[in-house]
Design an enzyme around this catalytic site. Structure first.
Site, PDB file in Angstrom:
ATOM      1  N   LYS A  42      29.255   6.168 -12.550  1.00 13.81           N
ATOM      2  CA  LYS A  42      30.547   5.700 -13.086  1.00 13.81           C
ATOM      3  C   LYS A  42      31.710   6.550 -12.912  1.00 13.81           C
ATOM      4  O   LYS A  42      31.725   7.903 -13.122  1.00 13.81           O
ATOM      5  CB  LYS A  42      30.488   5.426 -14.363  1.00 13.81           C
ATOM      6  N   ARG A  79      13.514  25.337 -18.615  1.00 13.40           N
ATOM      7  CA  ARG A  79      14.370  25.878 -19.745  1.00 13.40           C
ATOM      8  C   ARG A  79      13.808  26.930 -20.708  1.00 13.40           C
ATOM      9  O   ARG A  79      14.509  27.754 -21.122  1.00 13.40           O
ATOM     10  CB  ARG A  79      14.916  24.599 -20.412  1.00 13.40           C
ATOM     11  N   GLY A 127      25.776  18.417 -19.495  1.00 12.51           N
ATOM     12  CA  GLY A 127      27.261  17.756 -20.058  1.00 12.51           C
ATOM     13  C   GLY A 127      27.685  19.154 -20.478  1.00 12.51           C
ATOM     14  O   GLY A 127      29.096  19.114 -20.163  1.00 12.51           O
ATOM     15  N   GLY A 134      21.770  18.300 -14.882  1.00 11.67           N
ATOM     16  CA  GLY A 134      21.621  16.937 -15.041  1.00 11.67           C
ATOM     17  C   GLY A 134      20.864  16.259 -13.635  1.00 11.67           C
ATOM     18  O   GLY A 134      19.701  17.124 -13.130  1.00 11.67           O
TER      19      GLY A 134
END
Length: 396
Positions: free
Chosen positions: A198, A35, A377, A354
């Protein structure tokens, strides 16, 4: 897009919001600086023009104000190496010291402010806090795609103080351009791979993808909720009982729109959630009681590979299984290999931050795909069709 490419920064003091939320070990050594390296082109452009740079970032989720383990001072030495010059450090992101250091900053110099999240005002999007930050610079650049979905003081509110004097950094522009290439102008067939635990985490992205994708591959724990919804036996596998109707609805919508949903026909199952569990392969809708699916199986790997090799655009968000454990890494590794092979054959592939990005780096495929996003996100919300405050604030 209004990017740093469109401006000369000679004589400017440029406040740059970066995403230096990097992992540190127990000795505060950076274990992955990707990053930080991603922000270098923007920093070097400003310095090359004859401007100075004031870097702002958060690190971790400090709850009780200033905390040693979340201090950005641990990044200064490595950052100095990366930019090839000394970096000044302000031990507070606002206040007298920060104001003094910024006012005395000369052209070609770099300064890093302490962790923005040491102040609760940052995440609250407090206007007075944003004004204090803004007072230190003459121009604002947002190059933190990883936080673009947050309406925080330093990512969105601060832009109000720089009318006509704000821009996207190179990284932010690249992230948006790559995302748009997938969502707005994909070459077909377009295949989206959606994994993770999920259904509830990915429902909005799947529903939005039904409008653009030709194929949607579903893996990871969320696949078992889909099988349960169709009357399958899934043993002790992950299942969201309150999402069964959602899964049925998604399958119906996909059929109506002509989108092909691919579920893993078989799974690697285990008798416990552990690296040393007993394992076997079985049909994903016939998992015995006491066993759980922790990876896609051999047949699923082959089927998914075939779909991917015939794709021209690929979006990947979420792993196929518990790839952190060697016994359950094959599915995610096979998908990574297949995406890399499809890319070599001319496909455009975007890895959606992610866990997907972590897997691609872990298995050594990061330089064999078209683009690895830095924003998990943020990218997810962009693909869900949401307006990202950090982008809107610059475009306004």
């Amino acid at each position: 897009m209004n990017t740093v490419e469109n401006f000369s920064f000679e004589g400017e003091k440029v406040l740059v919001r970066v995403d230096f939320n990097v992992p540190l070990d127990a000795e505060y050594t950076i274990t992955d600086d990707s990053r930080m390296r991603a922000a270098l082109p923007t920093i070097k452009k400003i310095l090359g023009d004859g401007g100075s740079v004031i870097l702002m970032s958060h690190l971790g989720r400090p709850k009780e104000g200033p905390t040693e383990k979340y201090s950005l001072k641990h990044l200064v030495a490595h950052l100095s190496e990366l930019v090839g010059r000394g970096v000044r450090f302000a031990s507070d992101c606002i206040g007298e010291e920060a104001a003094h250091l910024s006012s005395s900053l000369q052209a070609g110099e770099v300064m890093l402010l302490e962790n923005l999240r040491f102040y609760k005002e940052e995440e609250k999007g407090d206007r007075d806090f944003a004004a204090k930050l803004a007072s230190m610079g003459t121009f604002y650049v947002n190059d933190a795609f990883g936080t673009a979905h947050r309406a925080h003081a330093s990512t969105a509110i601060i832009a109000d103080f720089f009318a006509g004097r704000k821009a996207f950094g190179f990284l932010m522009a690249k992230e948006v351009a790559n995302a748009n290439q997938v969502m707005k102008a994909p070459q077909r067939p377009f295949t989206a791979i959606v994994g993770g635990a999920k259904v509830s985490d990915k429902i909005l992205i799947v529903e939005n993808l039904l409008n653009t994708a030709d194929h949607i591959i579903i893996g990871g724990g969320m696949a078992y909720t889909f099988y349960k919804a169709q009357g399958g036996e899934i043993g002790n596998s992950l299942c969201e009982a309150d999402r069964l109707e959602t899964c049925v609805d998604i399958l119906k919508k996909a059929e109506a729109k002509g989108v092909k949903i691919h579920l893993p026909v078989d799974s690697t199952i285990a008798d416990k959630f552990a690296a040393d569990a007993n394992t076997q392969n079985c049909a994903s809708d016939q998992i015995p009681s006491g066993w759980m699916g922790l990876d896609i199986g051999e047949k699923a790997c082959e089927a998914f590979r075939e779909v991917l090799l015939n794709s021209k655009t690929i979006l990947w968000n979420g792993p196929m299984g518990v790839f952190e454990m060697p016994a359950f890494e094959r599915g995610t590794k096979t998908v990574a290999q297949s995406v890399a092979d499809a890319t070599e054959g001319g496909a455009f592939s975007l890895i959606g931050g992610g866990d997907s990005a972590a897997a691609v780096y872990q298995f050594g495929f990061d330089d064999k795909v078209s683009y690895v996003s830095t924003g998990g996100g943020a990218l997810l919300e962009y693909f869900e069709g949401k307006v990202l405050p950090g982008i809107a604030a610059i475009e306004d």
